[in-house]
Design an enzyme around this catalytic site. Structure first.
Site, PDB file in Angstrom:
ATOM      1  N   ARG A  74     -15.923 -16.290 -27.099  1.00  0.00           N
ATOM      2  CA  ARG A  74     -17.307 -15.841 -26.913  1.00  0.00           C
ATOM      3  C   ARG A  74     -17.958 -16.624 -25.788  1.00  0.00           C
ATOM      4  NH1 ARG A  74     -18.468 -16.837 -32.920  1.00  0.00           N
ATOM      5  NH2 ARG A  74     -17.630 -14.972 -33.931  1.00  0.00           N
ATOM      6  N   ARG A 143     -25.692 -22.331 -31.997  1.00  0.00           N
ATOM      7  CA  ARG A 143     -24.937 -21.284 -31.313  1.00  0.00           C
ATOM      8  C   ARG A 143     -25.860 -20.461 -30.409  1.00  0.00           C
ATOM      9  NH1 ARG A 143     -20.118 -19.314 -35.410  1.00  0.00           N
ATOM     10  NH2 ARG A 143     -19.325 -21.405 -35.888  1.00  0.00           N
ATOM     11  N   LYS A 204     -22.271 -24.514 -38.726  1.00  0.00           N
ATOM     12  CA  LYS A 204     -22.922 -23.796 -37.620  1.00  0.00           C
ATOM     13  C   LYS A 204     -24.424 -23.708 -37.844  1.00  0.00           C
ATOM     14  CE  LYS A 204     -21.668 -19.437 -39.870  1.00  0.00           C
ATOM     15  NZ  LYS A 204     -20.823 -18.243 -39.771  1.00  0.00           N
ATOM     16  N   LYS A 206     -27.960 -21.457 -36.310  1.00  0.00           N
ATOM     17  CA  LYS A 206     -28.345 -20.282 -35.527  1.00  0.00           C
ATOM     18  C   LYS A 206     -29.861 -20.200 -35.399  1.00  0.00           C
ATOM     19  CE  LYS A 206     -24.244 -17.676 -36.924  1.00  0.00           C
ATOM     20  NZ  LYS A 206     -23.697 -16.454 -37.571  1.00  0.00           N
ATOM     21  N   CYS A 439     -18.505  -5.509 -38.117  1.00  0.00           N
ATOM     22  CA  CYS A 439     -17.835  -6.645 -37.493  1.00  0.00           C
ATOM     23  C   CYS A 439     -16.471  -6.198 -36.984  1.00  0.00           C
ATOM     24  CB  CYS A 439     -17.697  -7.792 -38.488  1.00  0.00           C
ATOM     25  SG  CYS A 439     -16.469  -7.479 -39.776  1.00  0.00           S
ATOM     26  N   CYS A 445      -9.158 -10.767 -36.870  1.00  0.00           N
ATOM     27  CA  CYS A 445      -9.907 -11.781 -37.608  1.00  0.00           C
ATOM     28  C   CYS A 445      -9.101 -12.270 -38.807  1.00  0.00           C
ATOM     29  CB  CYS A 445     -11.245 -11.223 -38.076  1.00  0.00           C
ATOM     30  SG  CYS A 445     -12.209 -12.450 -39.017  1.00  0.00           S
ATOM     31  N   CYS A 484     -15.316  -9.013 -44.603  1.00  0.00           N
ATOM     32  CA  CYS A 484     -15.332 -10.123 -45.551  1.00  0.00           C
ATOM     33  C   CYS A 484     -16.786 -10.523 -45.769  1.00  0.00           C
ATOM     34  CB  CYS A 484     -14.504 -11.294 -45.015  1.00  0.00           C
ATOM     35  SG  CYS A 484     -15.363 -12.311 -43.796  1.00  0.00           S
ATOM     36  N   CYS A 488     -20.808 -11.530 -40.497  1.00  0.00           N
ATOM     37  CA  CYS A 488     -21.025 -11.494 -39.050  1.00  0.00           C
ATOM     38  C   CYS A 488     -21.887 -10.313 -38.593  1.00  0.00           C
ATOM     39  CB  CYS A 488     -19.688 -11.477 -38.323  1.00  0.00           C
ATOM     40  SG  CYS A 488     -18.789 -13.035 -38.449  1.00  0.00           S
TER      41      CYS A 488
END
Length: 582
Positions: A74, A143, A204, A206, A439, A445, A484, A488
């Site tokens: 990314r 991120r 993470k 955001k 996603c 993935c 899952c 995302c």
């Protein structure tokens, strides 16, 4: 916390020498397409994940070959804004170093798939030449910073874009490891991480900025959400929401999605300091033992919002003012042309599931892995636009593209290319399809339990028939699907949400807010397509017959008693199914 209590990833970060690990040695090893297992935790900080093609696993195992290792990479792209020159370079890199397609993410950036290890360094070096990097696009740091893309107010959008850059640069990790390993620049003095320290964040982080009434970035799904407060066409500050996050784990009720809580208002002069201090609070108090409990949302729920205010005051003397009034109306992207307040024009194009590719006469791309309209030269058309467009391109939080700031004298030229390549054919699709997101999931993935990007268009076609038969084909209903529960594509904000449980099986969620301000709730568990359609048909028919004027689908299923309302993330697992069944 003692060393024995730290999670394995924390030990990897401690021993990494500011994220270097043995990454350089792994890149030089030509005997394998992979890198060392510990280093796979560190390379996330550089924007990429190690993956393999799961469609080929069995075949390669039978042939005694190692998995077909490849990398997803990314870019860091604050607010998703690029120039035409940058777009052309990003497109070129996809063909030289990746699988020849681009994926627009739900965080307003580009994602490459199928990158081989030997191509990681040249890809990042070439991107750097046009001012783009991947530092912090993944990993236990802040991120990609999102910001409202829809261009209703051009001057205000520019200001908010500037804020996204300011926050992104301020919170970017500072170690010289990125420059040394991937840009091959010489070391320059000792490393120092003034915000993150030697172990960075527990997980993470955001951040997103929204301009009401647009919530196209799903601002409440972020650890920090900044809601722009505008008075007399002037940005006077931000309401600050904290604690959003979509990830959870099947069967573990201690994990749950959560929407951000608005804790107060900050003036522009105090906003960056408040954001930094909130990040530091999570750095110092987030759970470094259990990564499933390590997001900021759990730190907040463990300690309480009052404790957050106390921390802000004790640590930095920050006292937020009472939140200002605001109202969100939607979280999607209006398609087509819109005129900005500066006289320039903006064209929003629908990109189904964010996959940019050229599709052959059979409607396939990349050896049949991706599917789209037969003969649709989407990637070529956008490339040709980038060659002539003097404004910028904006990626949206719904993985669409805005051709922004088209000068009036250039509009006809842009329209001609758009028509030639059929780039506005998105208008031919249903509002249901416009509002759907998925996603990537299979085949790359590693976390995917079920299909998502490759399957959702097919399922939407079948749901389209249900809504058409019910007489509400033009009614927008937000549909989200993930392979899952990590979230995302923000599935827990879908009025209809699907989360993969096993191949061909999904959990069905209902009842999120159309404006992105309410979570949905589990309605049926582990069901296949036939069961999904059987469950949705009577609900959609009831909605068509009994809805009130202007009532969104997510509001209706709660009012009609079909599903219980989720008022807070902590109650996400309570009253599962219909209120009567609970």
């Amino acid at each position: 916390m003692s060393d024995k209590e730290l999670s394995p990833v924390e030990h990897i970060k401690i021993a990494s020498n500011y994220l270097r690990g043995t990454i350089a040695d792994g890149l030089a090893d030509e005997l394998t397409g992979s890198i060392a297992e510990d280093d796979t935790q560190l390379t996330k900080f550089y924007g990429f994940y190690q993956q393999d093609d799961r469609d080929l696993r069995s075949e390669r195992k039978a042939s005694k070959l190692e998995p077909h290792y490849q990398f997803m990479l990314r870019l860091r792209l604050p607010a998703g804004v690029v120039t035409g020159e940058q777009w052309l370079k990003i497109d070129d890199l996809a063909h030289r170093y990746a699988n020849g397609t681009l994926r627009l993410t739900t965080r307003q950036t580009f994602q490459y798939h199928g990158v081989l290890k030997k191509h990681l360094r040249p890809l990042l070096q070439d991107a750097y030449q046009v001012g783009i990097d991947a530092r912090g696009a993944c990993g236990d740091v802040n991120r990609n910073v999102m910001a409202t893309a829809n261009p209703d107010l051009s001057a205000l959008h520019r200001e908010v874009h500037d804020w996204s850059i300011k926050i992104s640069e301020h919170l970017a990790w500072k170690s010289r490891a990125y420059e040394e390993i991937f840009l091959q620049q010489p070391p320059q003095g000792e490393d120092h991480e003034p915000i993150y320290g030697t172990t960075y964040l527990p997980r993470k982080f955001k951040i997103a900025i929204a301009i009401p009434p647009e919530n196209d970035v799903d601002v409440f799904a972020n650890d920090i959400g900044l809601i722009a407060i505008v008075e007399n066409d002037t940005l006077v500050g931000f309401n600050i929401a904290i604690g959003g996050g979509m990830g959870s784990t099947h069967g573990d009720e201690a994990t749950y999605p959560r929407l951000g809580s608005v804790i107060g208002f900050a003036t522009p002069e105090n906003t960056l300091e408040a954001v930094e201090e909130l990040v530091k609070i999570q750095r110092d108090h987030g759970d470094r033992s259990n990564r499933k409990h390590a997001r900021f949302k759990y730190t907040i729920d463990d300690h309480g919002l009052g404790w957050i205010h106390e921390q802000l005051d004790e640590r930095a003397g920050i006292k937020l003012k009472p939140a200002r009034e605001y109202k969100f109306e939607r979280n999607g992207d209006p398609l087509g042309w819109a005129e900005g307040d500066n006289g320039n024009w903006h064209l929003t194009l629908f990109i189904e599931n964010g996959r940019i590719a050229d599709f052959d006469d059979n409607g396939t791309a990349h050896y049949g892995q991706y599917h789209g309209p037969a003969g649709y030269k989407l990637m070529t058309g956008l490339r040709e636009l980038a060659k002539i467009h003097s404004g910028e391109f904006r990626l949206t939080g719904n993985h669409n593209v805005i051709v922004a700031n088209v000068k009036p004298e250039d509009k006809a030229k842009v329209e001609a290319l758009v028509e030639h390549y059929g780039l506005d054919d998105g208008h031919k699709y249903s509002t249901l399809r416009h509002s759907a997101m998925a996603c990537v999931a299979f085949p790359t993935c590693a976390l995917a339990m079920a299909e998502s990007e490759r399957y959702l268009p097919e399922l939407v076609t079948k749901i389209e028939k249900i809504v058409t038969d019910a007489g509400i084909k033009d009614q927008p209903i937000v549909i989200r699907m993930t392979g899952c529960p990590n979230g995302c594509a923000r599935p827990f904000l879908g009025e209809i949400g699907f989360v993969g449980k096993a191949p061909g099986k999904y959990n069905l969620y209902l009842g999120a807010g159309f404006d992105g301000a309410r979570l949905n709730k589990l309605y049926r568990e582990n069901i296949d397509e036939q069961e999904i359609l059987a469950e949705l048909t009577p609900i959609i028919e009831q909605y068509a017959a009994e809805r009130e004027a202007g009532e969104p689908f997510g509001d209706f299923v709660i009012r009609a008693g079909i599903i219980a309302e989720t008022t807070e993330g902590r109650f996400f697992h309570e009253n599962v199914g219909s209120p009567e069944a609970a």
